[in-house]
Motif scaffolding. Sequence first.
Motif, short mmCIF file in Angstrom:
data_model
loop_
_atom_site.label_atom_id
_atom_site.label_comp_id
_atom_site.label_asym_id
_atom_site.label_seq_id
_atom_site.Cartn_x
_atom_site.Cartn_y
_atom_site.Cartn_z
N UNK A 158 0.81 -1.21 0.00
CA UNK A 158 0.00 0.00 0.00
C UNK A 158 0.85 1.27 0.00
N UNK A 159 2.09 1.18 0.50
CA UNK A 159 2.98 2.34 0.53
C UNK A 159 3.27 2.86 -0.87
N UNK A 160 3.13 2.00 -1.87
CA UNK A 160 3.34 2.40 -3.27
C UNK A 160 2.38 3.52 -3.65
N UNK A 161 1.16 3.46 -3.13
CA UNK A 161 0.12 4.43 -3.48
C UNK A 161 0.09 5.64 -2.54
N UNK A 191 -4.90 9.68 -2.80
CA UNK A 191 -4.35 8.33 -2.92
C UNK A 191 -5.04 7.53 -4.03
N UNK A 192 -6.32 7.76 -4.22
CA UNK A 192 -7.05 7.09 -5.30
C UNK A 192 -6.49 7.53 -6.65
N UNK A 198 -0.36 5.15 -11.08
CA UNK A 198 0.62 4.06 -11.02
C UNK A 198 0.15 2.88 -11.85
N UNK A 199 -1.13 2.57 -11.75
CA UNK A 199 -1.67 1.46 -12.55
C UNK A 199 -1.57 1.75 -14.04
N UNK A 200 -1.58 3.02 -14.41
CA UNK A 200 -1.47 3.42 -15.82
C UNK A 200 -0.03 3.48 -16.30
N UNK A 201 0.92 3.18 -15.40
CA UNK A 201 2.32 3.14 -15.80
C UNK A 201 3.14 4.37 -15.44
N UNK A 202 2.54 5.32 -14.73
CA UNK A 202 3.26 6.52 -14.33
C UNK A 202 3.91 6.34 -12.96
N UNK A 203 4.77 7.29 -12.60
CA UNK A 203 5.41 7.28 -11.30
C UNK A 203 4.85 8.38 -10.41
N UNK A 204 4.91 8.14 -9.09
CA UNK A 204 4.52 9.13 -8.10
C UNK A 204 5.75 9.43 -7.25
N UNK A 205 6.16 10.71 -7.24
CA UNK A 205 7.39 11.10 -6.56
C UNK A 205 7.12 11.65 -5.17
N UNK A 206 8.02 11.31 -4.25
CA UNK A 206 8.04 11.93 -2.93
C UNK A 206 9.26 12.84 -2.90
N UNK A 207 9.04 14.15 -2.79
CA UNK A 207 10.13 15.13 -2.80
C UNK A 207 10.43 15.56 -1.37
N UNK A 208 11.38 14.89 -0.74
CA UNK A 208 11.68 15.16 0.66
C UNK A 208 12.28 16.54 0.89
#
Length: 310
Positions: A158-161, A191-192, A198-208
């Motif tokens: 779940x952390x992926x989302x 999150x939805x 992500x399911x569509x092939x894109x990435x989600x970035x965490x910018x610390x």
Amino acid sequence: MCKIDVIIPTYKPDKSFFGLMESLCRQTVDIHKIIVMNTEEKYYEALLYGERMHRMYKEKVRVYHLSKREFDHGGTRHRAVCKSDADIFVMMTQDAFPVDETLIEKLVEALADERTAAAYARQVPGEGCGLTERYTRGFNYPPESHVMYKEDLERCGIKTYFFSNVCAAYKRNIYDSLGGFVRHTIFNEDMIYAAGAIQAGYGIAYAADAQVCHSHDYTVMQQFHRNFDLGVSQAQHPEIFKNTPSTSEGKKMVSQVSASLRQEKQWKKLLYFYTQCTFKYTGYLLGKNYRRLPRALAKKCSGNKEYWNR
């Protein structure tokens, strides 16, 4: 150079809202428009009465009012996006304050890869934040940046989302291609959306390195209500959450925070933390099974009462 808008839903904003406006106007990259989606006009007008500061931002700020009954976490934000013509829009909340003047710049930098659909900021605790909340923020928002893709699901679950509209930047072209936020949701629209990207092939970035000051010391009942709504949102989207349960990630958080409190010998805070976790988990389980509850009871358990009136 890309055009950037900031979108902020508000409800009963106080004078700290002017501080947020000032911080956004001092950013190292130019913000084209600040779009405010305000719930209940009377509270906003009461804040602005006699304030000169509003005139300073008149050219940049666009305010749209709606009733409490009209507000929806996903639908209201989507309406705001439709009022923007920017290449990138940044979602924020009224209680998230940029730590420095590079917040927007760092978020935009995190979108540089063409595969990245959105990026969210690190949330650091504010002054006076309780020790338990401080440790919890540290678990959810670590100092290292990363990007999550579909191939990370097996390893991270779940952390992926994980994603947060407290402060997050979106590429408009990808947002439109994916259909945007779910239009009617009790909670969790961010999150939805991230899961769909992500399911569509894109990435989600965490910018610390993009940081906002944001934390809450919720009561146990507030935790219960929030987690009930979280459970409801997950139950309504089994296509996303059925095979990626949240409980394993929750166990990791409990283990890490409790270990930190034991190390500090904060026994009273540890007991209270376990009480919080009990309320959170109970709320979450009830939310996941909300269809089995009488509607009146579900409404009582929820933190979003208006949702159940529609």
